[in-house]
Design a protein around this motif. Sequence first.
Motif, PDB file in Angstrom:
ATOM      1  N   ASP A 123     -47.599 107.326  27.871  1.00 16.10           N
ATOM      2  CA  ASP A 123     -48.264 107.016  26.604  1.00 16.10           C
ATOM      3  C   ASP A 123     -48.362 108.321  25.830  1.00 16.10           C
TER       4      ASP A 123
ATOM      5  N   SER B 205     -49.808 109.039  23.242  1.00 13.94           N
ATOM      6  CA  SER B 205     -51.114 109.316  22.651  1.00 13.94           C
ATOM      7  C   SER B 205     -52.124 109.712  23.727  1.00 13.94           C
ATOM      8  N   ASN B 206     -51.614 110.092  24.886  1.00 13.52           N
ATOM      9  CA  ASN B 206     -52.461 110.501  26.014  1.00 13.52           C
ATOM     10  C   ASN B 206     -51.804 111.707  26.683  1.00 13.52           C
TER      11      ASN B 206
ATOM     12  N   GLN C 167     -45.065 104.768  16.398  1.00 18.68           N
ATOM     13  CA  GLN C 167     -46.309 104.003  16.435  1.00 18.68           C
ATOM     14  C   GLN C 167     -47.007 104.076  15.079  1.00 18.68           C
TER      15      GLN C 167
ATOM     16  N   SER D  21     -57.006 109.157  18.742  1.00 18.27           N
ATOM     17  CA  SER D  21     -56.686 108.806  20.121  1.00 18.27           C
ATOM     18  C   SER D  21     -57.880 109.162  21.011  1.00 18.27           C
TER      19      SER D  21
ATOM     20  N   LEU E 221     -54.236 109.582  15.934  1.00 24.38           N
ATOM     21  CA  LEU E 221     -53.447 108.744  16.831  1.00 24.38           C
ATOM     22  C   LEU E 221     -51.963 108.759  16.467  1.00 24.38           C
TER      23      LEU E 221
ATOM     24  N   GLN F 275     -50.396 112.203  17.045  1.00 22.96           N
ATOM     25  CA  GLN F 275     -50.147 112.507  18.454  1.00 22.96           C
ATOM     26  C   GLN F 275     -49.017 111.656  19.023  1.00 22.96           C
ATOM     27  N   ALA F 276     -49.034 110.348  18.740  1.00 21.79           N
ATOM     28  CA  ALA F 276     -48.056 109.445  19.329  1.00 21.79           C
ATOM     29  C   ALA F 276     -46.647 109.707  18.823  1.00 21.79           C
TER      30      ALA F 276
END
Length: 351
Positions: free
Chosen positions: A73, A75-76, A103, A140, A146, A149-150
């Motif tokens: 993921d 976003s993590n 995303q 996120s 979000l 980052q993604a």
Amino acid sequence: MHLSALITGTNSNLGLNIAYRLLEEVPTGDKLTIIVTSRTLPKAREAIDKIKEYNEKHAHREGILSFDYILVDFSNMVSILGAVYELKKSHEKIDYLFINAAQGVYAGIDWIQATKEVLANPVKASTFPTYKIQRVGVKSRDGLGLVFQANVFGPYYFVQQLAEPLLSKSPSPKVVWISSIMSKPSYLSFADLQLLQSDISYEGSKRLVDLLHLATYKDLHTKYGITQYLTHPGIFTSFSFFQYLNPFTFYGMLLMFYVARLFGSPWHNISGWTAANAPLFACLKAHPAHDSQEKKYGSACSYNGKEYLKVTDVDPSGKADVAKYFQDLKLQWDDRLKDQISDTRKIYADS
């Protein structure tokens, strides 16, 4: 020869067609490993099944075809670190890396605005739409924007983490970023690089991709021998926005795409196969000696759908600011994650 290709966003229409075209365009006698990525195991398996099915029906490769999957993921940051650790355990090298992160934080469609734009200029309405509603200020769990980052920082961190252990082990590694035709300089504010105040965060993230490529490609080649290219797929049918369309509006959208193409737009590819043309060119055919890395390579087609490559300039304004911001943010996350590396190793060792 054994080639390994990692495709992020494999479950998307574009990601699958990149995989299909690899099956067709990598020399059939070569051993080919396709590594799919997904946030969930069922989706990863679904992507592999679709690629296998395509090979059995159409490609019929003679060389060994193998698959792997990585759950990640973007976003993590911990998920990214875990994915890198898994890749280092199971692969000696990666030859091709496609960054196909896309995303958005869509909330629907402004149908009144959409109607006005389509009636006023159907080509512009289907090329640079302003009627897609995007949520503002979405963060996120890591506390970053979000979409930022993604689509940009997470993949950038992923590339940096893979550069030395896996990409540099390939005799001719390639990183291919998938940008967008919707990446105008006006879509990005340098006072809001994480896109938290923007109501066009998706488009802003793709402008960041453009600048990040310009800011990093030379360094990647100098340090690791990696060749990086910037591409975009034009306009095609995407799975990501289907939830906001009913059969009537979906076929209306398709009709508008065909009308735009008949009116002379080179970007309305419609087909995911055609959309994958530029990424495959950058991966398998482009060479820095005669294909400038300062340019953006776009998938285009004629009025009757015949594909070709269209090369455009990229406005470099602000690339130095973007380079510094990403370098500083990477150092911050290196520090925050330094203890997580040993924890991640322990988690995988115990599993």
